[in-house]
Design an enzyme around this catalytic site. Sequence first.
Site, PDB file in Angstrom:
ATOM      1  N   GLU A 171      38.557   6.713  20.708  1.00  0.00           N
ATOM      2  CA  GLU A 171      38.629   7.266  21.943  1.00  0.00           C
ATOM      3  C   GLU A 171      39.173   8.651  22.220  1.00  0.00           C
ATOM      4  OE1 GLU A 171      41.800   7.920  22.830  1.00  0.00           O
ATOM      5  OE2 GLU A 171      42.263   6.560  21.192  1.00  0.00           O
ATOM      6  N   GLU A 314      41.676   8.199  18.407  1.00  0.00           N
ATOM      7  CA  GLU A 314      40.536   8.919  17.771  1.00  0.00           C
ATOM      8  C   GLU A 314      39.832   7.707  17.120  1.00  0.00           C
ATOM      9  OE1 GLU A 314      40.756  12.410  15.671  1.00  0.00           O
ATOM     10  OE2 GLU A 314      41.702  13.472  17.466  1.00  0.00           O
TER      11      GLU A 314
END
Length: 346
Positions: A171, A314
């Site tokens: 994310e 991430e």
Amino acid sequence: MSRTLTEIQPLDKEMGQKVQAYIDTLTKPPGSLGRLEELAIQLAEMTSEAFPVVTPPGVIVFAADHGVVKEGVSAFPQEVTVQMVMNFLHGGAAINVFSKQIGAAFEVVDVGVAADIHADGVVKQKVRYGTANFCEQDAMTREEAEKAIAVGYDRAEKMIGQGIKCLILGEMGIGNTTASSALLAVLSGQDIDALVGRGTGIAPEKIAHKQEVIARGIEARKPDRNDPIDVLAKLGGLEIAALTGAMLAGAAHRIPILVDGFICTVAALLAKEICSTAGEYMIVGHRSVEIGHSIAVQLLGKKPILDLDLRLGEGSGAAVAFPILQSATLMLKEMATFTSAGISKE
């Protein structure tokens, strides 16, 4: 959601027992490969395969913005979300490096960035331009939350259709540790002080402010703890909703889900709240130093593979943990048995 609930099947425990028996015939003392043996059995149960395969992996990074950044909860301005999406597209982020290392399929999905991204490569699935400030109003409508979940489900399903064998989700969204902490506070019932950390690196004196913002938001929104979609809509983020949907898709297709850090683990909890069986297809890649992560992992009922003091997000920690899963599968596939190697067990 009803389709998802009926699609997710329980683990194949019978296959797990067969693989356990087979592992005990390999040329090593019983149990001597520790958690690698546990992981091999878990992967067999998830996939219903005696020799499970986790390659190639697939990485999906969902990006969205959060209205709560107006409250001064992040060390970075909201513009950084767009800038980091561009960095992903240019291959310069940590998750790009680690995805390349493990040979992963990779995509970035704009599910709710607060600006238009005019660049090749980004998957445009914007539900809305960022969430609202949950201190002032619901982060999003229930319909928007469900739409974002559907985006995640569909993107994961498409990647699974292209042949990936392990799902790694990441994310990007300035403010998303605040949203995740708020979600976890409701889901866990724990005190906010025990859940809220530095996120992107805010100063220690700002942590109390972040805690106060979350407490104020929860009090104002009054989410229904027994309705995960309500909690998500009132306090969550569009990328968190998409992560949730993607995990439900992975579980529905019996694809192992390698869960990243704090934000992804909160999304995993939401997926498990929506369908308890979904949690059976999750493996937590690492333990984040983000303060609430240990509580989230405990609620999920998992044990992280790595503990490297990571807190980037991430999907980076999960990607770093992936070779451990691969080692577990190769142990099954390539090690000799005592019989095949002509080695006496006595």
